[in-house]
Design an enzyme around this catalytic site. Structure first.
Site, PDB file in Angstrom:
ATOM      1  N   LEU A  52      45.980   3.648  56.946  1.00  0.00           N
ATOM      2  CA  LEU A  52      44.645   3.914  56.401  1.00  0.00           C
ATOM      3  C   LEU A  52      44.553   5.301  55.781  1.00  0.00           C
ATOM      4  O   LEU A  52      43.828   5.500  54.802  1.00  0.00           O
ATOM      5  CB  LEU A  52      43.599   3.787  57.518  1.00  0.00           C
ATOM      6  CG  LEU A  52      43.293   2.356  57.965  1.00  0.00           C
ATOM      7  CD1 LEU A  52      42.608   2.362  59.323  1.00  0.00           C
ATOM      8  CD2 LEU A  52      42.411   1.684  56.924  1.00  0.00           C
ATOM      9  N   VAL A  74      41.022   3.391  64.750  1.00  0.00           N
ATOM     10  CA  VAL A  74      41.066   3.691  66.185  1.00  0.00           C
ATOM     11  C   VAL A  74      39.924   2.959  66.883  1.00  0.00           C
ATOM     12  O   VAL A  74      38.806   2.919  66.360  1.00  0.00           O
ATOM     13  CB  VAL A  74      40.935   5.223  66.374  1.00  0.00           C
ATOM     14  CG1 VAL A  74      40.693   5.592  67.814  1.00  0.00           C
ATOM     15  CG2 VAL A  74      42.184   5.913  65.827  1.00  0.00           C
ATOM     16  N   SER A  75      40.182   2.371  68.061  1.00  0.00           N
ATOM     17  CA  SER A  75      39.156   1.536  68.703  1.00  0.00           C
ATOM     18  C   SER A  75      38.715   2.033  70.073  1.00  0.00           C
ATOM     19  O   SER A  75      38.008   1.323  70.790  1.00  0.00           O
ATOM     20  CB  SER A  75      39.668   0.098  68.829  1.00  0.00           C
ATOM     21  OG  SER A  75      40.716   0.049  69.768  1.00  0.00           O
ATOM     22  N   ASN A 112      29.402  -1.007  69.223  1.00  0.00           N
ATOM     23  CA  ASN A 112      28.197  -0.711  70.014  1.00  0.00           C
ATOM     24  C   ASN A 112      28.161   0.755  70.427  1.00  0.00           C
ATOM     25  O   ASN A 112      27.096   1.252  70.798  1.00  0.00           O
ATOM     26  CB  ASN A 112      28.134  -1.634  71.229  1.00  0.00           C
ATOM     27  CG  ASN A 112      29.136  -1.281  72.311  1.00  0.00           C
ATOM     28  OD1 ASN A 112      28.837  -0.508  73.227  1.00  0.00           O
ATOM     29  ND2 ASN A 112      30.339  -1.836  72.229  1.00  0.00           N
ATOM     30  N   HIS A 113      29.294   1.456  70.346  1.00  0.00           N
ATOM     31  CA  HIS A 113      29.303   2.860  70.766  1.00  0.00           C
ATOM     32  C   HIS A 113      28.612   3.785  69.769  1.00  0.00           C
ATOM     33  O   HIS A 113      28.413   4.967  70.065  1.00  0.00           O
ATOM     34  CB  HIS A 113      30.725   3.306  71.102  1.00  0.00           C
ATOM     35  CG  HIS A 113      31.252   2.553  72.285  1.00  0.00           C
ATOM     36  ND1 HIS A 113      30.831   2.804  73.569  1.00  0.00           N
ATOM     37  CD2 HIS A 113      32.077   1.479  72.364  1.00  0.00           C
ATOM     38  CE1 HIS A 113      31.401   1.947  74.413  1.00  0.00           C
ATOM     39  NE2 HIS A 113      32.166   1.126  73.695  1.00  0.00           N
ATOM     40  N   TYR A 136      34.536   8.711  68.956  1.00  0.00           N
ATOM     41  CA  TYR A 136      34.792   7.365  68.438  1.00  0.00           C
ATOM     42  C   TYR A 136      33.503   6.728  67.891  1.00  0.00           C
ATOM     43  O   TYR A 136      33.464   6.265  66.740  1.00  0.00           O
ATOM     44  CB  TYR A 136      35.415   6.507  69.554  1.00  0.00           C
ATOM     45  CG  TYR A 136      35.425   5.034  69.275  1.00  0.00           C
ATOM     46  CD1 TYR A 136      36.136   4.510  68.201  1.00  0.00           C
ATOM     47  CD2 TYR A 136      34.700   4.148  70.082  1.00  0.00           C
ATOM     48  CE1 TYR A 136      36.135   3.143  67.946  1.00  0.00           C
ATOM     49  CE2 TYR A 136      34.701   2.791  69.842  1.00  0.00           C
ATOM     50  CZ  TYR A 136      35.415   2.293  68.767  1.00  0.00           C
ATOM     51  OH  TYR A 136      35.401   0.946  68.515  1.00  0.00           O
ATOM     52  N   LYS A 140      32.293   5.753  63.946  1.00  0.00           N
ATOM     53  CA  LYS A 140      31.775   4.452  63.504  1.00  0.00           C
ATOM     54  C   LYS A 140      30.400   4.622  62.846  1.00  0.00           C
ATOM     55  O   LYS A 140      30.062   3.894  61.897  1.00  0.00           O
ATOM     56  CB  LYS A 140      31.708   3.480  64.685  1.00  0.00           C
ATOM     57  CG  LYS A 140      33.079   3.048  65.207  1.00  0.00           C
ATOM     58  CD  LYS A 140      33.867   2.272  64.159  1.00  0.00           C
ATOM     59  CE  LYS A 140      35.186   1.728  64.679  1.00  0.00           C
ATOM     60  NZ  LYS A 140      35.965   1.032  63.641  1.00  0.00           N
ATOM     61  N   SER A 165      31.682  -6.292  73.496  1.00  0.00           N
ATOM     62  CA  SER A 165      32.962  -6.367  74.212  1.00  0.00           C
ATOM     63  C   SER A 165      33.574  -7.722  73.919  1.00  0.00           C
ATOM     64  O   SER A 165      33.187  -8.731  74.513  1.00  0.00           O
ATOM     65  CB  SER A 165      32.736  -6.210  75.717  1.00  0.00           C
ATOM     66  OG  SER A 165      32.033  -5.009  75.982  1.00  0.00           O
ATOM     67  N   SER A 166      34.533  -7.737  72.982  1.00  0.00           N
ATOM     68  CA  SER A 166      35.133  -9.007  72.603  1.00  0.00           C
ATOM     69  C   SER A 166      36.491  -9.143  73.268  1.00  0.00           C
ATOM     70  O   SER A 166      37.490  -8.574  72.826  1.00  0.00           O
ATOM     71  CB  SER A 166      35.249  -9.119  71.074  1.00  0.00           C
ATOM     72  OG  SER A 166      35.496 -10.466  70.710  1.00  0.00           O
TER      73      SER A 166
HETATM   74  C1  15L Z   1      34.778  -0.817  71.728  1.00  0.00           C
HETATM   75  O1  15L Z   1      34.342  -0.315  70.715  1.00  0.00           O
HETATM   76  C2  15L Z   1      36.230  -0.896  71.996  1.00  0.00           C
HETATM   77  O2  15L Z   1      36.972  -1.045  70.812  1.00  0.00           O
HETATM   78  C3  15L Z   1      36.614  -1.991  72.958  1.00  0.00           C
HETATM   79  O3  15L Z   1      37.919  -1.750  73.416  1.00  0.00           O
HETATM   80  C4  15L Z   1      35.641  -2.174  74.124  1.00  0.00           C
HETATM   81  O4  15L Z   1      35.849  -1.192  75.071  1.00  0.00           O
HETATM   82  C5  15L Z   1      34.207  -2.203  73.627  1.00  0.00           C
HETATM   83  O5  15L Z   1      33.907  -1.199  72.701  1.00  0.00           O
HETATM   84  C6  15L Z   1      33.163  -2.146  74.746  1.00  0.00           C
HETATM   85  O6  15L Z   1      32.169  -1.427  74.582  1.00  0.00           O
HETATM   86  O7  15L Z   1      33.315  -2.838  75.739  1.00  0.00           O
END
Ligand code: 15L
Length: 265
Positions: A52, A74-75, A112-113, A136, A140, A165-166
């Site tokens: 990226l 990054v997640s 959601n963060h 993080y 986003k 949370s998928s």
């Molecule tokens: C996220 O953004 C993360 O990528 C994922 O790993 C989960 O931890 C999720 O949020 C969450 O909030 O459960």
């Protein structure tokens, strides 16, 4: 709708791996990319290795693509350097490439963060101000603002998915509210790709869970209808996690443990 060529970034990541076999049904060619080598292409696929943060690689990646499902980046909470590279510089490179190559729509894996510092006794809608719970979530929030700017200035449409949370199953009590099943994730991504007009829209990615902290009233035009729910997992989750420390910030704020994660581990 069937796309001639769809691009899935982050195809080697958690949700990229889930979506890779599923998105094939909606396009003639699925181009998949990751910063590491993904190995051989399956039937109907093109495999690219692209970072990226490398503008030239991103430009080549977006060539002759009709739409993008952007799962790359990054997640989790991490030091600033990888977040800057993947989620800030990476988003600019992706959208600049989309502009230069004439790509009309991007489905962006937000999180959601972005609103993780709202409390678990508040119901948040997509027009309330962000309250990121770390670098993080902040990155986003930047991604969503960038998508808005590319819509206003250049007419590139985005649906920002504030994914909950998928996972295969909710892992703890928090995820009873934030759970998004893999089948509902597919429904959400397909709705975001195919809704007739979206501009820049934001939607929370959650299943039809009994308890919820999020309100998708302003995203009804996307036409997402969840069909799964965390409720079937509730007895097992509650039995496994009987004690909740009500003083713990992870039990107070929507972001859960992310509100306590430090960039240094
Ligand atoms: C996220 O953004 C993360 O990528 C994922 O790993 C989960 O931890 C999720 O949020 C969450 O909030 O459960």
């Amino acid at each position: 709708i069937r796309f001639p060529r769809l691009l899935l970034t982050g195809a080697g990541g958690n949700l990229g791996q889930v979506l890779r076999p599923r998105l094939k049904a909606y396009c003639d060619v699925l181009r998949v990319s990751h910063r590491r080598d993904l190995g051989l292409a399956a039937k109907g696929e093109e495999v690219h290795t692209a970072s990226l943060e490398d503008a030239d690689q991103m430009l080549a990646l977006l060539d002759d693509v009709n739409a993008v499902v952007h799962m790359g980046g990054v997640s989790t909470e991490q030091p600033w350097a990888p977040i800057l590279a993947g989620n800030i510089v990476g988003m600019v490179n992706l959208y600049e490439a989309a502009r230069l190559k004439g790509v009309q729509r991007i489905v962006f894996a937000s999180s959601n963060h972005v609103t993780g510092f709202y409390r678990q006794d508040e119901v948040v809608n997509t027009r309330m101000p962000p309250k990121p719970d770390g670098f993080y979530g902040l990155s986003k929030a930047f991604g969503e603002d960038l998508a808005q700017m590319y819509w206003d200035r250049w007419g590139i449409e985005t649906v920002s998915l504030r994914i909950g949370s998928s996972f295969a199953e909710p892992k703890d009590r928090r995820m009873l509210a934030t759970y998004l099943s893999y089948d509902d994730l597919e429904r959400l991504v397909v709705a975001a790709l195919t809704a007739p007009i979206v501009g820049h829209s934001i939607i929370y990615g959650m299943s039809d869970n009994q308890t919820t902290w999020w309100d998708n009233t302003h995203a009804q035009h996307i036409g997402y209808r969840p069909q799964d729910s965390s409720d079937v997992f509730r007895p097992a989750v509650e039995a496994r996690q009987q004690h909740i420390d009500r003083q713990d910030p992870a039990a107070i704020y929507q972001g859960g443990a992310f509100v306590k994660a430090t960039p240094h581990g």
